[in-house]
Scaffold this motif. Structure first.
Motif, PDB file in Angstrom:
ATOM      1  N   THR A  87       0.842  -1.194   0.000  1.00 31.86           N
ATOM      2  CA  THR A  87       0.000   0.000   0.000  1.00 31.86           C
ATOM      3  C   THR A  87       0.877   1.243   0.000  1.00 31.86           C
ATOM      4  O   THR A  87       1.827   1.346   0.776  1.00 31.86           O
ATOM      5  CB  THR A  87      -0.908   0.014   1.251  1.00 31.86           C
ATOM      6  N   ILE A  88       0.553   2.190  -0.870  1.00 32.62           N
ATOM      7  CA  ILE A  88       1.228   3.481  -0.913  1.00 32.62           C
ATOM      8  C   ILE A  88       0.266   4.540  -0.390  1.00 32.62           C
ATOM      9  O   ILE A  88      -0.848   4.678  -0.894  1.00 32.62           O
ATOM     10  CB  ILE A  88       1.662   3.846  -2.344  1.00 32.62           C
ATOM     11  N   LEU A  89       0.684   5.278   0.632  1.00 36.42           N
ATOM     12  CA  LEU A  89      -0.078   6.428   1.108  1.00 36.42           C
ATOM     13  C   LEU A  89       0.475   7.655   0.406  1.00 36.42           C
ATOM     14  O   LEU A  89       1.625   8.055   0.637  1.00 36.42           O
ATOM     15  CB  LEU A  89       0.047   6.567   2.622  1.00 36.42           C
ATOM     16  N   TYR A  90      -0.331   8.254  -0.470  1.00 32.45           N
ATOM     17  CA  TYR A  90       0.161   9.327  -1.345  1.00 32.45           C
ATOM     18  C   TYR A  90      -0.322  10.693  -0.883  1.00 32.45           C
ATOM     19  O   TYR A  90      -1.520  10.914  -0.694  1.00 32.45           O
ATOM     20  CB  TYR A  90      -0.296   9.101  -2.786  1.00 32.45           C
ATOM     21  N   MET A  91       0.638  11.615  -0.738  1.00 35.36           N
ATOM     22  CA  MET A  91       0.358  12.999  -0.371  1.00 35.36           C
ATOM     23  C   MET A  91       0.671  13.886  -1.566  1.00 35.36           C
ATOM     24  O   MET A  91       1.824  13.981  -1.997  1.00 35.36           O
ATOM     25  CB  MET A  91       1.185  13.391   0.855  1.00 35.36           C
ATOM     26  N   HIS A  92      -0.345  14.527  -2.129  1.00 36.55           N
ATOM     27  CA  HIS A  92      -0.195  15.238  -3.396  1.00 36.55           C
ATOM     28  C   HIS A  92       0.518  16.570  -3.226  1.00 36.55           C
ATOM     29  O   HIS A  92       0.565  17.165  -2.148  1.00 36.55           O
ATOM     30  CB  HIS A  92      -1.560  15.449  -4.051  1.00 36.55           C
ATOM     31  N   GLY A  93       1.053  17.065  -4.354  1.00 35.63           N
ATOM     32  CA  GLY A  93       1.679  18.372  -4.395  1.00 35.63           C
ATOM     33  C   GLY A  93       0.684  19.465  -4.710  1.00 35.63           C
ATOM     34  O   GLY A  93      -0.528  19.251  -4.726  1.00 35.63           O
ATOM     35  N   GLY A  94       1.216  20.667  -4.973  1.00 42.37           N
ATOM     36  CA  GLY A  94       0.368  21.803  -5.287  1.00 42.37           C
ATOM     37  C   GLY A  94       0.602  22.983  -4.368  1.00 42.37           C
ATOM     38  O   GLY A  94      -0.273  23.847  -4.230  1.00 42.37           O
ATOM     39  N   VAL A 161       4.058   2.232   2.227  1.00 45.58           N
ATOM     40  CA  VAL A 161       5.050   3.195   1.746  1.00 45.58           C
ATOM     41  C   VAL A 161       4.446   4.598   1.786  1.00 45.58           C
ATOM     42  O   VAL A 161       3.338   4.806   1.294  1.00 45.58           O
ATOM     43  CB  VAL A 161       5.478   2.863   0.296  1.00 45.58           C
ATOM     44  N   LEU A 162       5.145   5.544   2.388  1.00 40.86           N
ATOM     45  CA  LEU A 162       4.746   6.946   2.336  1.00 40.86           C
ATOM     46  C   LEU A 162       5.336   7.568   1.080  1.00 40.86           C
ATOM     47  O   LEU A 162       6.511   7.371   0.784  1.00 40.86           O
ATOM     48  CB  LEU A 162       5.243   7.701   3.562  1.00 40.86           C
ATOM     49  N   MET A 163       4.541   8.347   0.350  1.00 39.31           N
ATOM     50  CA  MET A 163       5.022   8.906  -0.917  1.00 39.31           C
ATOM     51  C   MET A 163       4.369  10.252  -1.175  1.00 39.31           C
ATOM     52  O   MET A 163       3.195  10.451  -0.853  1.00 39.31           O
ATOM     53  CB  MET A 163       4.724   7.944  -2.060  1.00 39.31           C
ATOM     54  N   GLY A 164       5.141  11.169  -1.750  1.00 37.64           N
ATOM     55  CA  GLY A 164       4.578  12.458  -2.122  1.00 37.64           C
ATOM     56  C   GLY A 164       5.490  13.213  -3.058  1.00 37.64           C
ATOM     57  O   GLY A 164       6.691  12.943  -3.133  1.00 37.64           O
ATOM     58  N   ASP A 165       4.909  14.160  -3.792  1.00 32.74           N
ATOM     59  CA  ASP A 165       5.690  14.980  -4.713  1.00 32.74           C
ATOM     60  C   ASP A 165       5.566  16.442  -4.327  1.00 32.74           C
ATOM     61  O   ASP A 165       4.518  16.893  -3.886  1.00 32.74           O
ATOM     62  CB  ASP A 165       5.218  14.777  -6.158  1.00 32.74           C
ATOM     63  N   SER A 166       6.672  17.196  -4.462  1.00 32.12           N
ATOM     64  CA  SER A 166       6.687  18.634  -4.226  1.00 32.12           C
ATOM     65  C   SER A 166       6.244  18.945  -2.792  1.00 32.12           C
ATOM     66  O   SER A 166       6.849  18.463  -1.832  1.00 32.12           O
ATOM     67  CB  SER A 166       5.804  19.329  -5.269  1.00 32.12           C
ATOM     68  N   ALA A 167       5.162  19.741  -2.617  1.00 35.08           N
ATOM     69  CA  ALA A 167       4.662  19.984  -1.266  1.00 35.08           C
ATOM     70  C   ALA A 167       4.227  18.685  -0.605  1.00 35.08           C
ATOM     71  O   ALA A 167       4.311  18.536   0.623  1.00 35.08           O
ATOM     72  CB  ALA A 167       3.498  20.968  -1.308  1.00 35.08           C
ATOM     73  N   GLY A 168       3.777  17.722  -1.403  1.00 39.53           N
ATOM     74  CA  GLY A 168       3.442  16.405  -0.860  1.00 39.53           C
ATOM     75  C   GLY A 168       4.681  15.655  -0.390  1.00 39.53           C
ATOM     76  O   GLY A 168       4.625  14.881   0.571  1.00 39.53           O
ATOM     77  N   GLY A 169       5.818  15.884  -1.073  1.00 41.08           N
ATOM     78  CA  GLY A 169       7.077  15.318  -0.594  1.00 41.08           C
ATOM     79  C   GLY A 169       7.486  15.948   0.718  1.00 41.08           C
ATOM     80  O   GLY A 169       8.021  15.283   1.615  1.00 41.08           O
ATOM     81  N   ASN A 170       7.237  17.256   0.860  1.00 41.13           N
ATOM     82  CA  ASN A 170       7.471  17.951   2.121  1.00 41.13           C
ATOM     83  C   ASN A 170       6.618  17.335   3.230  1.00 41.13           C
ATOM     84  O   ASN A 170       7.109  17.066   4.346  1.00 41.13           O
ATOM     85  CB  ASN A 170       7.138  19.428   1.937  1.00 41.13           C
TER      86      ASN A 170
END
Length: 338
Positions: A87-94, A161-170
């Protein structure tokens, strides 16, 4: 090798016509909301809507993307089974103000199918209506509930797995820090795509990439500053490691981490510095810089080689397979290639 001049000219032209973040974040949100509604569902992926409860009682919307194995024969008929290996917990950017699960649905479906993992996208509350640390605490509350078996009962904590891009990576890095500090759960793995990890994006910042890439490559230095001003409540928040994880006193004992940066991203150097500190303080980390990448490229169509190659890297990392580091490669290996 420099970026193709024609491509660079197109990117610069797009950057020049972008509206000012400080005055147009709401208009941009409306455009993205409309675009998100146009996403076409993939029959190989089941989509479910659920919620998790924040500490203040708010019900945080979650969208679950489950890859399916579809088998059909005239004799046996149609059989549809879940087909995932974690399972991937995804935190979006923006920029904490834009982006949502609708806008990221296509990317989340693609991630679920390409990585053969169930993806749970967090529709955390956004700034400036809900400023720091509300978006981070929303993501933390979802992660805590997921690890406790309260979101999806069959989610194995060893394969979350924790995952995010940009602000989601933050936000992903922030959740990892909070999990270490609070001790309520311990993520094993996290993936950060071109994350914001530092607080200073002025012209005198430590990082050259802010100056070199901060004008003509989609995300500008001023846009970063504007998004941060929309996000933080007080001047004191600027110096809070929950916002800027690179300034944390210690980055020891963090999850196994993959950091992927983009060559022409103003956030490139701080993402790589974050990876270097993780490595220096004993955490397991791999870091790669994508050649010709600009900020936000992960949302581009999957037919582009840059996106396909990013999934290759992530798949190697998640499956503990050796990552290619020799010959002509679409990435520059920086850490974790032993």
């Amino acid at each position: 090798m420099p970026m193709n001049p024609v491509v660079q000219a197109v990117i610069k032209a797009i950057t020049l016509v972008q509206p000012d973040v400080a005055s147009s974040w709401d208009a941009q949100r409306k455009v993205e909301d409309a675009a998100g509604k146009l996403t076409i569902a993939d029959p190989r992926c089941r989509i479910d809507e659920i919620t998790a409860t924040a500490d203040d009682g708010y019900e945080i919307p979650l969208r679950v993307f489950t890859p399916l194995d579809i088998d059909f024969s005239l004799k046996a008929g149609l059989h549809v089974n879940e087909d995932h290996r974690g399972t991937i917990l995804y935190m979006h950017g923006g920029g904490w103000a834009n982006g949502d699960v609708d806008f990221y649905s296509d990317a989340c479906m693609r991630t679920a199918l390409k990585l053969e993992r169930r993806v749970i996208a967090v529709d955390y509350r956004r700034s400036p209506e809900c400023r720091f640390p509300v978006p981070l605490e929303d993501c933390y509350a979802v992660a805590r509930a997921l690890f406790a078996g309260e979101v999806i009962p069959d989610a194995d904590p060893e394969h979350i797995v924790l995952m995010g891009d940009s602000a989601g990576g933050n936000l992903t890095a922030g959740v990892g820090l909070l999990a270490r500090e609070r001790g309520e759960f311990r993520p094993r793995t996290q993936i950060l795509l071109y994350p914001l990890t530092y607080n200073d994006h002025s012209e005198s910042t430590l990082f050259d990439s802010v100056r070199e890439n901060g004008e003509d490559y989609i995300l500008t230095r001023q846009a970063i500053v504007d998004y941060i001003e929309l996000y933080l409540r007080t001047p004191e928040d600027f110096h809070d490691s929950r916002f800027a994880p690179l300034i944390a006193t210690s980055l020891a004992d963090m999850p196994r981490t993959l950091v992927i940066t983009a060559e022409y991203d103003p956030l490139r150097d701080e993402g790589e510095a974050f990876a270097a500190r993780l490595d220096a303080e004993g955490s397991e980390v791999a870091c790669f810089r994508m050649t010709d990448g600009v900020h936000g490229y992960f949302l581009y169509p999957s037919v582009l080689s840059l996106v396909r190659d990013t999934y290759r890297l992530i798949a190697h990392f998640l499956d503990d397979d050796p990552i290619p580091t020799e010959g002509k490669l679409p990435w520059t290996p920086l850490l974790g290639t032993d």
